[in-house]
Write an enzyme that holds these catalytic residues in place. Structure first.
Site, short mmCIF file in Angstrom:
data_model
loop_
_atom_site.label_atom_id
_atom_site.label_comp_id
_atom_site.label_asym_id
_atom_site.label_seq_id
_atom_site.Cartn_x
_atom_site.Cartn_y
_atom_site.Cartn_z
N HIS A 1 0.82 -1.22 0.00
CA HIS A 1 0.00 0.00 0.00
C HIS A 1 0.85 1.26 0.00
CE1 HIS A 1 0.86 1.13 4.18
NE2 HIS A 1 0.82 -0.17 4.45
N ARG B 1 -6.11 1.05 4.06
CA ARG B 1 -5.00 1.55 3.25
C ARG B 1 -4.66 0.58 2.11
NH1 ARG B 1 -3.13 0.15 8.34
NH2 ARG B 1 -1.26 -1.15 8.56
N GLU C 1 -1.28 -6.38 7.96
CA GLU C 1 0.06 -6.13 8.49
C GLU C 1 0.21 -6.90 9.80
OE1 GLU C 1 3.15 -5.81 8.56
OE2 GLU C 1 3.29 -3.79 7.70
N HIS D 1 0.52 -5.44 2.75
CA HIS D 1 1.40 -4.68 3.62
C HIS D 1 2.83 -5.19 3.58
CE1 HIS D 1 -2.33 -3.04 5.42
NE2 HIS D 1 -2.77 -4.24 5.11
#
Length: 332
Positions: free
Chosen positions: A83, A132, A186, A256
């Protein structure tokens, strides 16, 4: 009769069938197998008559678009995108699993990533459950020459699937299904989440923070190590994404730094030591080709005007030729 749902404190799970999950199977209608949440602490079951989902026409070629022949091809493209910059990246804070959107710079990075992959086929998108990563995927696809619309498949409950069902056949043909999975999140930074990285190093010591951030097995307080992140991310990739590639479907993953490092460790057969030195830039796509059961790394696409990007394989070159022909026909 309404079904009974039980779940633990976690709010997000992926729905899978009792047999190995495949997104292409999930998109078929009607769905003839019971469903339940995964992992085991989740449980939700429903009969086929209670579930209405988008069908497999998402993945089928039509007369109105270039023919990719996904089911007949012996190769598929895999695009990985970390991202773009988030608001907490900008503030130098540990973000982890906190759901933070992109900055203006991050939006620009996502758009630039989309331009680099604008001539590479995408049939199916996987993202994490965090905004995100989802923003990055959506913004990137605004630049794709096919102009197909990404649609997030809401599979968190029977009602969510029913309410988000797309009834227009033509709309389905012009859409790309998006699967959001917490397993691609993440890694959870525990007590470090929300703390300034510089101040944390001053408090705990540079060496200690470096171990929390870069070691493979050592987790931060109440958080996940890279090893723990890899366990969930790679398992999800093997169970849900690799079968799609084996079926000839071209996949994009927007996720991520650590979940993608985990997947790259698997794709490139890296050691636990090698993966700790792997750095991924925000908003820079990486391309792999899956063929004959093997992953071939092709680096990062240079840009939509660079012919070399599409010479990686004959199939990608043919795909771009069809896009060019379709564009020319529109102009004529």
């Amino acid at each position: 009769m309404a079904t009974t749902t039980t779940m633990s404190h976690q709010a997000i799970g992926s729905i899978v069938s009792h047999r190995p999950f495949k997104a292409s199977q999930f998109l078929k209608e009607p769905l003839n197998v019971p469903m339940k949440f995964r992992p085991k602490r989740f449980k939700i079951e429903a009969t086929a008559s209670q579930i209405s989902v988008v069908d497999n026409t998402f993945l089928s070629p039509t007369k109105n678009r270039p023919q990719v022949s996904k089911k007949k091809s012996n190769e598929a493209a895999l695009i990985l995108i970390r991202h773009g910059e988030s608001l907490w990246n900008e503030k130098n804070l540990f973000t982890g699993c906190v759901d933070v959107p992109l900055t203006q710079k991050g939006v620009g990075e996502a758009i630039e990533a989309g331009k680099k992959i604008s001539n590479i086929p995408v049939d199916l998108i996987f993202t994490s459950s965090l905004i995100r990563a989802q923003m990055t995927a959506m913004l990137a696809m605004t630049q794709h020459r096919r102009k197909k619309v990404p649609i997030i498949l809401h599979n968190e409950s029977v009602k969510a699937k029913t309410w988000s069902h797309v009834f227009s056949e033509e709309t389905r043909k012009q859409s790309i299904p998006v699967i959001a999975a917490w397993q691609l999140n993440e890694r959870m930074y525990g007590e470090l989440q929300g703390l300034n990285k510089k101040e944390t190093a001053e408090r705990y010591g540079t060496q200690q923070v470096h171990e929390w951030r870069r070691s493979y097995e050592i987790p931060p307080p109440k958080g996940e190590s890279l090893e723990m992140c890899a366990e969930r991310a790679v398992a999800y990739f093997e169970d849900n994404i690799k079968p799609e590639l084996a079926s000839g479907n071209n996949v994009m993953i927007a996720a991520h730094g650590n979940s993608l490092r985990s997947i790259i460790m698997y794709l490139d057969d890296l050691t636990s030591q090698e993966v700790t030195t792997l750095d991924l830039s925000t908003g820079v796509p990486l391309l792999y080709i899956f063929k004959e059961g093997k992953f071939m790394k092709r680096g990062s696409p240079v840009g939509p005007t660079e012919a070399g990007v599409y010479a990686y394989t004959k199939r990608l070159a043919q795909y771009r030729e069809k896009l060019d022909a379709a564009s020319q026909a529109t102009l004529d």
